[in-house]
Design an enzyme around this catalytic site. Structure first.
Site, mmCIF file in Angstrom:
data_model
loop_
_atom_site.group_PDB
_atom_site.id
_atom_site.type_symbol
_atom_site.label_atom_id
_atom_site.label_comp_id
_atom_site.label_asym_id
_atom_site.label_seq_id
_atom_site.Cartn_x
_atom_site.Cartn_y
_atom_site.Cartn_z
ATOM 1 N N SER A 58 -0.991 -0.073 -3.411
ATOM 2 C CA SER A 58 0.114 0.482 -2.625
ATOM 3 C C SER A 58 1.086 -0.633 -2.274
ATOM 4 O O SER A 58 0.921 -1.769 -2.710
ATOM 5 C CB SER A 58 -0.426 1.109 -1.345
ATOM 6 O OG SER A 58 -0.835 0.075 -0.470
ATOM 7 N N LYS A 59 2.071 -0.268 -1.468
ATOM 8 C CA LYS A 59 3.089 -1.241 -1.061
ATOM 9 C C LYS A 59 2.466 -2.497 -0.457
ATOM 10 O O LYS A 59 3.006 -3.582 -0.567
ATOM 11 C CB LYS A 59 4.020 -0.609 -0.019
ATOM 12 C CG LYS A 59 5.000 0.356 -0.620
ATOM 13 C CD LYS A 59 5.920 0.863 0.457
ATOM 14 C CE LYS A 59 6.574 2.150 -0.014
ATOM 15 N NZ LYS A 59 7.208 2.879 1.042
ATOM 16 N N ARG A 60 1.329 -2.287 0.212
ATOM 17 C CA ARG A 60 0.667 -3.426 0.858
ATOM 18 C C ARG A 60 0.371 -4.547 -0.137
ATOM 19 O O ARG A 60 0.255 -5.705 0.210
ATOM 20 C CB ARG A 60 -0.672 -2.983 1.456
ATOM 21 C CG ARG A 60 -0.589 -2.302 2.779
ATOM 22 C CD ARG A 60 -1.972 -1.882 3.237
ATOM 23 N NE ARG A 60 -2.588 -0.943 2.319
ATOM 24 C CZ ARG A 60 -3.638 -1.197 1.567
ATOM 25 N NH1 ARG A 60 -4.220 -2.370 1.622
ATOM 26 N NH2 ARG A 60 -4.135 -0.278 0.761
ATOM 27 N N GLY A 115 2.178 -5.659 -2.411
ATOM 28 C CA GLY A 115 3.337 -6.394 -2.911
ATOM 29 C C GLY A 115 4.328 -5.485 -3.578
ATOM 30 O O GLY A 115 5.098 -4.813 -2.900
ATOM 31 N N THR A 118 6.399 -2.647 -5.043
ATOM 32 C CA THR A 118 6.430 -1.198 -4.862
ATOM 33 C C THR A 118 7.043 -0.543 -6.088
ATOM 34 O O THR A 118 6.855 0.613 -6.328
ATOM 35 C CB THR A 118 7.288 -0.812 -3.645
ATOM 36 O OG1 THR A 118 8.574 -1.396 -3.843
ATOM 37 C CG2 THR A 118 6.697 -1.319 -2.361
#
Ligand code: GLU
Length: 483
Positions: A252-254, A256, A258
């Site tokens: 996910s975005k976490r 890095g 996106t």
């Protein structure tokens, strides 16, 4: 291949609510590779019925992302928002067949039912209040915004038994029909719901194989109920396992990036990124590096793993470095040029400069990304008086003991008949012999003077590509600094 038509037809059907992320890119790629491998067709379909979350910008970035990955649809893109009449026709047909029915329950009523079910420890579900006792034709009237009494259309799902399908990757999947309630296919504002539009489109577009992320596996039984109600033959399903981050949590975005464009701007080559994501859950023996043609030749659904894949940036960098090595300096020049331009360098005029190509050929062996390559070329594009010396390196290598040798070097370079890597090497060798100094000391001093740093491609390559005039100017400036 399906028996009712011999051609493989697959689709990539993104919902345009954000950019093309790694998972979506891999789904698109697997579909594209499967289509190419089988001589089939790839259909692009934009699932934009969620009007609140879909945006034209997202459509654009998804299509651009596909373009970067060189994934081309053979048909489409088709937009679901332009196909409402088709969904309405199908909904009317289901009503006429008695496989769908109107329901006027309000949200408040449904909430009360669910609360009571929860209190009894049951799974909250629609209680089938308006379900006709028998399968019987229903009025083919669809909901719309102006309805005096709002209603939705629900699908009449089987009450007992089990929904079974053979997933091409996961194997047999069984879901008791009890778990599938009479779900909504047309909302009270007349808009069709997700599972319904997917099925209608997959039928209309004669899709033979649905290859999509594992997060959709729970939708499949509902979709199969719709196929059954429409007496349509369902496609084959292949649900691809998820991609996890290094922490083993869903990517996910976490983690890095996106969007695939972040990988582009981090300096990954499109073909390397494609190679890397193809290997997320798919493999062909021990092979790690693939050309696009090889991927298309070898790709099969059978070789997709059941277990999730882990996204590993170090491996991606390695794959990228391997692909960069296979590209010539001339091919890399425009790609590196973009990064240089972004750093304010006027590289455009020198994209065809053979010296630049030669430099890239020397550099590409030791760099992992285009960003690193651009970084490694900065000294080449800087004006001679703009070279900023790394102070630590300058202090260490540009020392008084080296000045006599540097002075002679400037003289000899000025006088040299031929100015190429080989001649420069001879010139250096003669100089260190007569001056009784070490090659490393001379080379490092020259390296710092010319590039500003103590790391660069082979020194004779640096001298050659920079050209005699700049070399002399930069060496003189360094010498003045030491004195
Ligand atoms: N629109 C869905 C998504 O973006 C995909 C639907 C499907 O592949 O069936 O997740």
């Amino acid at each position: 291949m399906t028996d009712n038509c011999n051609q493989v037809r697959v689709r990539f059907a993104p919902s345009p609510t954000g950019s093309l992320h790694v998972g979506g890119a891999r789904t698109a790629l697997f579909n594209a590779l499967f289509a190419r491998h089988t001589g089939g067709k790839l259909i692009l379909r934009i699932e934009d019925t969620d009007l609140e979350r879909s945006t034209p910008e997202a459509v654009e970035t998804i299509l651009k992302g596909l373009d970067w990955l060189d994934i081309k649809g053979d048909e489409g893109p088709f937009y679901q928002t332009q196909r409402f009449e088709i969904y309405r026709d199908y909904a009317r047909r289901l009503l006429e067949l008695g496989h769908a029915y109107p329901c006027t329950c309000t949200a408040a009523q449904l909430d009360t039912v669910r609360e009571a079910q929860r209190a009894r420890g049951e799974k909250p579900q629609y209680n089938r209040l308006h379900r006709p006792a028998e399968i019987a034709p229903q009025p083919a009237r669809l909901p719309g915004k102006g309805d005096a009494e709002p209603f939705v259309i629900r699908l009449r799902a089987p009450l007992s038994g089990t929904c079974v399908f053979d997933d091409l990757i996961l194997g047999q999947i069984e879901t008791p029909f009890e778990e599938i309630d009479d779900f909504v296919i047309v909302r009270s504002d007349g808009s069709p719901t997700y599972n319904f539009t997917v099925v209608v489109d997959d039928i209309e577009m004669r899709i033979s194989h649905v290859i999509r992320g594992m997060d959709h596996v729970s939708n499949t039984p509902k979709q199969l109920v719709i196929y059954d109600a429409l007496e349509a033959k369902p496609p084959l399903f292949a649900h691809v396992p998820m991609i996890l981050g290094a922490d083993k949590k869903k990517l996910s975005k976490r983690h890095g990036a996106t969007s695939v464009f972040e990988y582009k701007s981090e300096g990954y080559l499109s073909e390397a990124f494609v190679n890397y994501i193809a290997r997320l859950g798919w493999g062909h023996g021990d092979q790690e590096i693939f050309t696009r043609t090889e991927l298309e030749e070898y790709f099969t659904l059978e070789a997709i793993n059941k277990s999730p894949a882990v996204f590993d940036t170090t491996k991606l960098q390695w794959v990228n470095a391997e692909h960069m090595k296979t590209r010539s300096g001339a091919e890399l020049a425009p790609l590196v040029g973009e990064f240089l331009a972004a750093q304010g360098f006027r590289a455009a005029g020198r994209l065809h400069d053979p010296a630049f190509h030669k430099l890239l050929d020397g550099l590409k062996e030791r760099k992992k990304t285009l960003v690193e390559l651009a970084e490694g070329c900065r000294w080449f594009f800087l004006a001679d008086d703009q070279i900023e010396l790394d102070q630590k390196a300058a202090k260490k290598f540009l020392v008084p003991a080296i000045t006599p040798a540097l002075t002679k070097l400037i003289e000899r370079i000025g006088q040299a008949q031929l100015y190429g890597e080989a001649e420069l090497e001879t010139l250096f060798n003669d100089l260190i012999a007569s001056e009784q100094i070490k090659m490393a000391d001379l080379a490092q001093a020259v390296r710092v003077a010319l590039t500003g740093t103590s790391v660069s491609p082979p020194i004779f390559l640096v001298l050659e590509v920079l050209g005699r005039e700049s070399v002399v100017t930069r060496l003189r400036a360094a010498l003045n600094m030491v004195r």
